[in-house]
Design a protein around this motif. Structure first.
Motif, PDB file in Angstrom:
ATOM      1  N   GLY A  84      13.434  -0.857   7.422  1.00 35.64           N
ATOM      2  CA  GLY A  84      14.016  -1.129   6.119  1.00 35.64           C
ATOM      3  C   GLY A  84      14.405   0.167   5.431  1.00 35.64           C
ATOM      4  N   ARG A  85      15.116   0.033   4.332  1.00 35.05           N
ATOM      5  CA  ARG A  85      15.591   1.198   3.595  1.00 35.05           C
ATOM      6  C   ARG A  85      14.744   1.356   2.331  1.00 35.05           C
ATOM      7  NH1 ARG A  85      19.660   4.122   4.817  1.00 35.05           N
ATOM      8  NH2 ARG A  85      20.764   2.732   6.206  1.00 35.05           N
ATOM      9  N   VAL A  86      14.126   2.563   2.204  1.00 38.91           N
ATOM     10  CA  VAL A  86      13.334   2.909   1.030  1.00 38.91           C
ATOM     11  C   VAL A  86      13.887   4.214   0.486  1.00 38.91           C
ATOM     12  CG1 VAL A  86      11.039   3.552   0.189  1.00 38.91           C
ATOM     13  CG2 VAL A  86      11.262   1.741   1.895  1.00 38.91           C
ATOM     14  N   GLU A  87      14.279   4.193  -0.784  1.00 41.80           N
ATOM     15  CA  GLU A  87      14.875   5.366  -1.444  1.00 41.80           C
ATOM     16  C   GLU A  87      15.997   5.964  -0.597  1.00 41.80           C
ATOM     17  OE1 GLU A  87      12.138   8.203  -3.099  1.00 41.80           O
ATOM     18  OE2 GLU A  87      10.757   6.621  -3.723  1.00 41.80           O
ATOM     19  N   GLY A  88      16.838   5.111  -0.052  1.00 40.08           N
ATOM     20  CA  GLY A  88      18.003   5.548   0.701  1.00 40.08           C
ATOM     21  C   GLY A  88      17.730   5.986   2.128  1.00 40.08           C
ATOM     22  N   LYS A 120       0.854  -1.180   0.000  1.00 36.10           N
ATOM     23  CA  LYS A 120       0.000   0.000   0.000  1.00 36.10           C
ATOM     24  C   LYS A 120       0.893   1.234   0.000  1.00 36.10           C
ATOM     25  CE  LYS A 120      -3.164   2.445   3.022  1.00 36.10           C
ATOM     26  NZ  LYS A 120      -3.842   2.534   4.271  1.00 36.10           N
ATOM     27  N   ASP A 121       0.502   2.278  -0.727  1.00 37.31           N
ATOM     28  CA  ASP A 121       1.257   3.533  -0.677  1.00 37.31           C
ATOM     29  C   ASP A 121       1.272   4.029   0.766  1.00 37.31           C
ATOM     30  OD1 ASP A 121       1.563   3.387  -3.390  1.00 37.31           O
ATOM     31  OD2 ASP A 121       0.280   5.095  -3.873  1.00 37.31           O
ATOM     32  N   LEU A 122       2.467   4.352   1.272  1.00 37.56           N
ATOM     33  CA  LEU A 122       2.611   4.781   2.657  1.00 37.56           C
ATOM     34  C   LEU A 122       3.307   6.128   2.734  1.00 37.56           C
ATOM     35  CD1 LEU A 122       3.926   1.411   4.160  1.00 37.56           C
ATOM     36  CD2 LEU A 122       1.591   2.276   4.256  1.00 37.56           C
ATOM     37  N   ASP A 123       2.689   7.081   3.422  1.00 35.96           N
ATOM     38  CA  ASP A 123       3.328   8.359   3.702  1.00 35.96           C
ATOM     39  C   ASP A 123       4.302   8.143   4.849  1.00 35.96           C
ATOM     40  OD1 ASP A 123       1.823   9.820   1.825  1.00 35.96           O
ATOM     41  OD2 ASP A 123       0.164  10.030   3.244  1.00 35.96           O
ATOM     42  N   VAL A 124       5.543   8.580   4.668  1.00 34.03           N
ATOM     43  CA  VAL A 124       6.554   8.432   5.702  1.00 34.03           C
ATOM     44  C   VAL A 124       6.509   9.667   6.586  1.00 34.03           C
ATOM     45  CG1 VAL A 124       9.010   8.140   6.178  1.00 34.03           C
ATOM     46  CG2 VAL A 124       7.967   7.000   4.200  1.00 34.03           C
ATOM     47  N   LYS A 125       6.209   9.447   7.854  1.00 32.41           N
ATOM     48  CA  LYS A 125       6.109  10.568   8.800  1.00 32.41           C
ATOM     49  C   LYS A 125       7.426  11.324   8.892  1.00 32.41           C
ATOM     50  CE  LYS A 125       2.499   8.676  11.730  1.00 32.41           C
ATOM     51  NZ  LYS A 125       2.126   8.223  13.055  1.00 32.41           N
ATOM     52  N   VAL A 153       3.180  -5.031   4.551  1.00 27.56           N
ATOM     53  CA  VAL A 153       4.222  -5.662   3.747  1.00 27.56           C
ATOM     54  C   VAL A 153       3.872  -7.129   3.483  1.00 27.56           C
ATOM     55  CG1 VAL A 153       6.054  -4.147   4.590  1.00 27.56           C
ATOM     56  CG2 VAL A 153       5.673  -6.350   5.712  1.00 27.56           C
ATOM     57  N   LYS A 154       4.489  -7.645   2.413  1.00 22.01           N
ATOM     58  CA  LYS A 154       4.334  -9.059   2.054  1.00 22.01           C
ATOM     59  C   LYS A 154       5.728  -9.605   1.809  1.00 22.01           C
ATOM     60  CE  LYS A 154       2.980 -10.438  -2.084  1.00 22.01           C
ATOM     61  NZ  LYS A 154       2.196 -10.669  -3.278  1.00 22.01           N
ATOM     62  N   LYS A 155       6.030 -10.740   2.402  1.00 23.31           N
ATOM     63  CA  LYS A 155       7.349 -11.352   2.241  1.00 23.31           C
ATOM     64  C   LYS A 155       7.534 -11.794   0.799  1.00 23.31           C
ATOM     65  CE  LYS A 155      10.288 -14.945   4.209  1.00 23.31           C
ATOM     66  NZ  LYS A 155      10.445 -15.922   5.271  1.00 23.31           N
ATOM     67  N   ILE A 156       8.739 -11.570   0.279  1.00 20.24           N
ATOM     68  CA  ILE A 156       9.085 -12.000  -1.071  1.00 20.24           C
ATOM     69  C   ILE A 156       9.836 -13.327  -0.964  1.00 20.24           C
ATOM     70  CG2 ILE A 156      10.379 -11.470  -3.170  1.00 20.24           C
ATOM     71  CD1 ILE A 156      10.274  -8.519  -2.364  1.00 20.24           C
ATOM     72  N   GLY A 157       9.403 -14.299  -1.740  1.00 24.19           N
ATOM     73  CA  GLY A 157      10.102 -15.587  -1.816  1.00 24.19           C
ATOM     74  C   GLY A 157       9.967 -16.350  -0.604  1.00 24.19           C
ATOM     75  N   ARG A 180       3.408   1.512  -3.321  1.00 23.15           N
ATOM     76  CA  ARG A 180       2.987   0.108  -3.384  1.00 23.15           C
ATOM     77  C   ARG A 180       3.871  -0.619  -4.397  1.00 23.15           C
ATOM     78  NH1 ARG A 180      -2.068  -2.345  -6.388  1.00 23.15           N
ATOM     79  NH2 ARG A 180      -2.106  -4.366  -5.356  1.00 23.15           N
ATOM     80  N   GLY A 181       4.315  -1.823  -4.041  1.00 19.34           N
ATOM     81  CA  GLY A 181       5.169  -2.605  -4.927  1.00 19.34           C
ATOM     82  C   GLY A 181       6.651  -2.381  -4.715  1.00 19.34           C
TER      83      GLY A 181
END
Length: 191
Positions: free
Chosen positions: A173-177, A142-147, A187-191, A155-156
């Motif tokens: 976790g790290r998103v866009e640095g 889901k699109d999340l606004d970072v406080k 979140v959904k686990k990958i693999g 999303r994705g």
């Protein structure tokens, strides 16, 4: 002196000393055993994996303890006690635990290495209920606004190598640095 693999195979009849499986048998050293010579049991891969990761104990697998708890081997009795104690929230396990008697020496050995209680272990789960581990990769669902910033975690977005926090509903976790805290329900686990 440790028991050899051959001695364990002979003692166990070539079977896992807990579940009687004959596949992938290896010696398992009981933790907190004060250098006891008899602190090894022969276990299959399934039993070893679950003992090495007590957050993933499959209670259905451990019904085998109804037989193995009566073993004449002290290490098997101690291990059965520890597992039944850990699973005591299950009615069947509590019933077996109540029947199991250990002399004072074995009881103190068992208590010294008791597995952590279910309530003492933090389990982080994703939106589908899948358990998350440190280092896992997840996708934001889901699109999340970072406080505190203008960043929107889309999303994705894949978040690689997550860290767990002391709150089971949060991961880092790290998103866009940027290092951010993310709610596990998004979140959904990958693999």
């Amino acid at each position: 002196m440790a028991v050899s693999r051959e001695q364990l195979l002979q003692r166990s009849g070539g079977q896992c000393e807990l579940c009687k499986s004959q596949n992938n048998l290896e010696a398992y050293e009981l933790p907190e055993s004060s250098a006891r010579a008899e602190a090894q049991v022969l276990l299959c891969q399934t039993c070893r994996d679950q003992l090495n990761n007590p957050t993933q104990l499959d209670s259905a697998h451990w019904h085998c303890l109804s037989d193995s708890m009566w073993s004449q081997e002290p290490a098997v009795q101690v291990l059965a006690w520890r597992l039944l104690k850990r699973l005591s929230s299950e009615t069947w396990a509590q019933d077996l635990f109540d029947m199991l008697y250990l002399d004072d020496d074995l009881l103190s050995w068992a208590q010294a290495g008791a597995l952590p209680e279910a309530g003492d272990i933090l389990i982080h789960r994703d939106s589908n209920g899948v358990q998350l581990q440190a280092g896992d990769n997840v996708t934001i669902i889901k699109d999340l606004d970072v406080k505190g910033s203008s960043l929107v975690a889309k999303r994705g977005t894949a978040v690689r190598g997550i860290s767990l926090t002391d709150n089971p509903e949060h991961i880092e976790g790290r998103v866009e640095g940027q290092r951010i805290v993310i709610l596990t329900k998004f979140v959904k686990k990958i693999g």
